[in-house]
Design a protein around this motif. Structure first.
Motif, mmCIF file in Angstrom:
data_model
loop_
_atom_site.group_PDB
_atom_site.id
_atom_site.type_symbol
_atom_site.label_atom_id
_atom_site.label_comp_id
_atom_site.label_asym_id
_atom_site.label_seq_id
_atom_site.Cartn_x
_atom_site.Cartn_y
_atom_site.Cartn_z
ATOM 1 N N ASP A 426 72.064 -41.300 -84.945
ATOM 2 C CA ASP A 426 72.564 -39.924 -84.929
ATOM 3 C C ASP A 426 73.801 -39.743 -85.810
ATOM 4 O O ASP A 426 74.377 -38.659 -85.836
ATOM 5 C CB ASP A 426 72.899 -39.498 -83.492
ATOM 6 C CG ASP A 426 71.677 -39.505 -82.589
ATOM 7 O OD1 ASP A 426 70.595 -39.138 -83.073
ATOM 8 O OD2 ASP A 426 71.806 -39.893 -81.405
ATOM 9 N N TYR A 470 79.720 -37.714 -89.214
ATOM 10 C CA TYR A 470 79.026 -36.648 -88.492
ATOM 11 C C TYR A 470 78.115 -37.271 -87.438
ATOM 12 O O TYR A 470 77.392 -38.229 -87.714
ATOM 13 C CB TYR A 470 78.181 -35.803 -89.449
ATOM 14 C CG TYR A 470 78.985 -35.000 -90.437
ATOM 15 C CD1 TYR A 470 79.353 -33.689 -90.157
ATOM 16 C CD2 TYR A 470 79.373 -35.554 -91.650
ATOM 17 C CE1 TYR A 470 80.094 -32.946 -91.069
ATOM 18 C CE2 TYR A 470 80.111 -34.828 -92.568
ATOM 19 C CZ TYR A 470 80.462 -33.523 -92.268
ATOM 20 O OH TYR A 470 81.192 -32.799 -93.167
ATOM 21 N N GLN A 472 75.160 -36.023 -84.630
ATOM 22 C CA GLN A 472 74.305 -34.928 -84.164
ATOM 23 C C GLN A 472 73.200 -35.486 -83.277
ATOM 24 O O GLN A 472 72.382 -36.298 -83.701
ATOM 25 C CB GLN A 472 73.695 -34.160 -85.338
ATOM 26 C CG GLN A 472 72.801 -33.013 -84.889
ATOM 27 C CD GLN A 472 72.422 -32.092 -86.029
ATOM 28 O OE1 GLN A 472 73.080 -32.085 -87.076
ATOM 29 N NE2 GLN A 472 71.390 -31.305 -85.825
ATOM 30 N N ASP A 474 70.303 -33.917 -81.032
ATOM 31 C CA ASP A 474 69.593 -32.690 -80.670
ATOM 32 C C ASP A 474 69.131 -32.691 -79.219
ATOM 33 O O ASP A 474 68.967 -31.629 -78.607
ATOM 34 C CB ASP A 474 68.387 -32.490 -81.597
ATOM 35 C CG ASP A 474 68.811 -32.244 -83.031
ATOM 36 O OD1 ASP A 474 69.931 -31.732 -83.230
ATOM 37 O OD2 ASP A 474 68.040 -32.562 -83.961
ATOM 38 N N GLN A 479 77.154 -31.795 -81.393
ATOM 39 C CA GLN A 479 77.546 -32.161 -82.757
ATOM 40 C C GLN A 479 79.043 -32.452 -82.781
ATOM 41 O O GLN A 479 79.838 -31.701 -82.207
ATOM 42 C CB GLN A 479 77.241 -31.043 -83.747
ATOM 43 C CG GLN A 479 75.773 -30.743 -83.941
ATOM 44 C CD GLN A 479 75.384 -29.433 -83.319
ATOM 45 O OE1 GLN A 479 76.149 -28.491 -83.336
ATOM 46 N NE2 GLN A 479 74.194 -29.370 -82.758
#
Length: 573
Positions: A426, A470, A472, A474, A479
């Protein structure tokens, strides 16, 4: 300075789109209105004048920006041709309806009362009010036509394309400042210490406006405190994209700009001395031919290539840089004056890059670049203007400059680094860095003034580094981003003999943003900007040893902006 500020912002976006057949019409609207209420208390010692200071600034500032565009796209000739057009209007407005300033002082190393500084005649620099109004209207229209050649040439996969178009823009600005100051109502005002020691809240009360022992209102507005300006641009271009083979692609074209930049104002001495009609009229009409070319060679189809590019660009002076108006910047304690003789700089840009796209959304690239500047604009110190620690600056053109360096960029997803699915899947890493060498070239006459001929360009840092992580996920609608930035020391004020260049020193910047979705319609967002809150520092090489030392060299100005925390809730309807 201690600065207390309240901001209010309202934004509206309203967009429409219509599709019928092979046609699309869009109507886009964006409106932003902001208001800022600010109070500043400045304290400290002014060694040049031998006094302790207390200065006050109270202002309200409002800004409005609206932009609207009507766009259209139409496919023609069995989809071989594409026409797109835009009609747009924008307006920007800024108002400072009553900016108040007060300066108080007392002799150095005493416990005397602070007394308001009262000039003999109106001067809002010390005691007065400013009323500022600026409005700018922009009207534009553009049309482009792109046409595909029916058959690819040689072994290329894509068909060649040709594209032509035009862009027309009309920009009009009006700007004016009214300066209202306070002067002694009579000689008795100067010895009325009870009045001059009154608190700021009571100092300019109505009962103190009298000709006995109080103040009188006076005008300090000059003819140079207003201007009208316009920029009329007619631009036309033609370009072609030619896939020469399945490995080589050539894109090239030329843009012709017919531009008229104009400004109407007066010099400060209108109505005084021997120049009662010293009108300033700027009319810079320039026709420019701006070629560009981009050649790509694919080492591996669709994933790795070498790219070479050249382009010529312009950097037109801002209206405020052309205006002869002198404006006192309270925050930086400086006077900025325009220069109606500024020339329009041009830049020749060359770059060579290697690019690799290992997977979708992943990038690895490295490149070298070279830029040649003709008549670059820099900000110069004006000796002998300003006092009490106040500095004066004016923009000017250097004959030429160069800038060259290397840059690298990386965007990498960590998916697949482990045999099994893990939390690393991720994460995405992003980084880019540049190393830049720049050099300004001065004329012999400039050299005779003692200015350095080997310094970097104003505003050009020797290095820039950006990095980010970053995250993320889902499945839990989360985030997180952590971003880092540092910019190397750069010249912000050009020096003169006896006064070295002023550099803005590097600061480590770290920003964090967290967004968490709750259900289908709600998202929470929390962010911190400038977590480290390192000192903003303007530094001079006072001992002329060729090094910038934060301990031993002269700090011209420093402050901490503070970390900025925001929390928001987004709701989708």
């Amino acid at each position: 300075d201690s600065i207390f500020q309240t901001n209010t912002r309202v934004g509206i976006a309203h967009n429409w789109a219509f599709k019928f057949g092979k046609n699309t019409i869009e109507f886009k609207n964006l409106l932003n209105q902001s208001g800022m209420n600010e109070s500043t208390l400045r304290t400290g010692t002014n060694y040049e004048e031998g006094s302790d200071r207390q200065e006050y600034s109270f202002r309200y500032n409002q800004r409005l920006i609206y932009t609207g565009q009507l766009n259209g796209q139409h496919k023609l000739f069995k989809d071989q041709g594409l026409v797109d057009w835009t009609i747009g209007y924008s307006v920007a407005n800024r108002k400072d309806p009553d900016w108040k300033r007060v300066r108080c002082a007392r002799p150095l190393n005493t416990n005397d009362q602070f007394l308001a500084y009262l000039p003999f005649s109106a001067n809002p620099f010390f005691l007065g009010r400013i009323f500022l109004d600026m409005r700018e209207d922009i009207k534009m229209t553009a049309i482009n036509y792109e046409h595909k050649i029916f058959k690819p040439i040689l072994k290329a996969k894509e068909s060649p394309k040709i594209k032509i178009g035009s862009y027309i823009e009309r920009k009009d600005r009006t700007f004016n400042i009214r300066n209202i100051g306070y002067a002694p109502g009579s000689f008795m005002t100067f010895i009325n210490t009870d009045l001059l020691a009154t608190s700021v809240n009571e100092l300019l009360a109505e009962q103190n406006m009298n000709f006995v022992n109080g103040f009188r209102i006076d005008e300090d507005t000059k003819a140079s405190d207003r201007y009208k300006a316009a920029n009329y641009l007619n631009a036309y271009y033609a370009m072609a994209s030619i896939p020469i083979s399945n490995k080589v692609n050539l894109v090239g074209g030329v843009r012709i700009e017919d531009n008229l930049q104009s400004l109407y104002s007066n010099r400060s001495n209108v109505g005084y001395g021997s120049h009662p009609n010293d009108t300033v009229i700027v009319k810079n009409k320039i026709v420019s031919v701006l070629p560009s070319v981009n050649l790509s060679y694919y080492l591996i189809p669709d994933t790795m290539l070498i790219r070479f590019g050249y382009g010529k660009t312009l950097n037109r002076p801002e209206f405020r840089e052309l205006s002869p108006m002198s404006f006192y910047d309270f925050v930086f304690n400086s006077i900025n004056t325009g220069n109606d003789s500024l020339k329009t700089p041009s830049i020749d840009n060359l770059d060579l890059r290697w690019e690799w796209y290992p997977r979708k959304s992943e990038t690895v690239s490295a490149g070298v670049f070279y830029k040649k500047f003709t008549n670059p604009i820099e900000l110069y110190f004006q000796p002998g203007v300003g006092s009490g620690g106040t500095r004066s600056f004016v923009p000017g053109n250097a004959p030429s400059a160069i800038s060259y360096g290397v840059e690298i960029e990386l965007r990498k997803n960590l998916m697949g680094l482990t045999a099994n699915k893990s939390v690393l899947d991720d994460f995405t890493l992003v980084a880019n860095a540049s190393y830049i060498k720049s050099e300004i070239n001065l004329t012999n006459s400039s050299q005779n003034t003692g200015l350095s001929r080997t310094r970097p360009m104003m505003g050009q840092s020797p290095y820039v580094v950006n990095a980010g992580i970053y995250y993320q996920n889902d499945s839990i609608d989360l985030q997180v981003s952590l971003l880092y930035n540092i910019v190397g020391p750069k010249v912000v004020i050009v020096g003169i003999p006896g006064i070295p260049e002023v550099y803005e020193m590097p600061r480590n910047l770290l920003d964090l943003t967290i967004t968490k979705g709750i259900g289908k319609y709600v998202a929470l967002r929390f962010s911190i900007q400038d977590i480290l809150n390192q000192k903003f520092l303007l530094l001079q090489d006072a001992n002329n040893d060729g090094k910038l030392d934060r301990v031993n060299d002269q700090a011209m100005q420093f402050y901490k902006r503070g970390s900025y925390y925001t929390f928001g809730i987004n709701v989708k309807l």
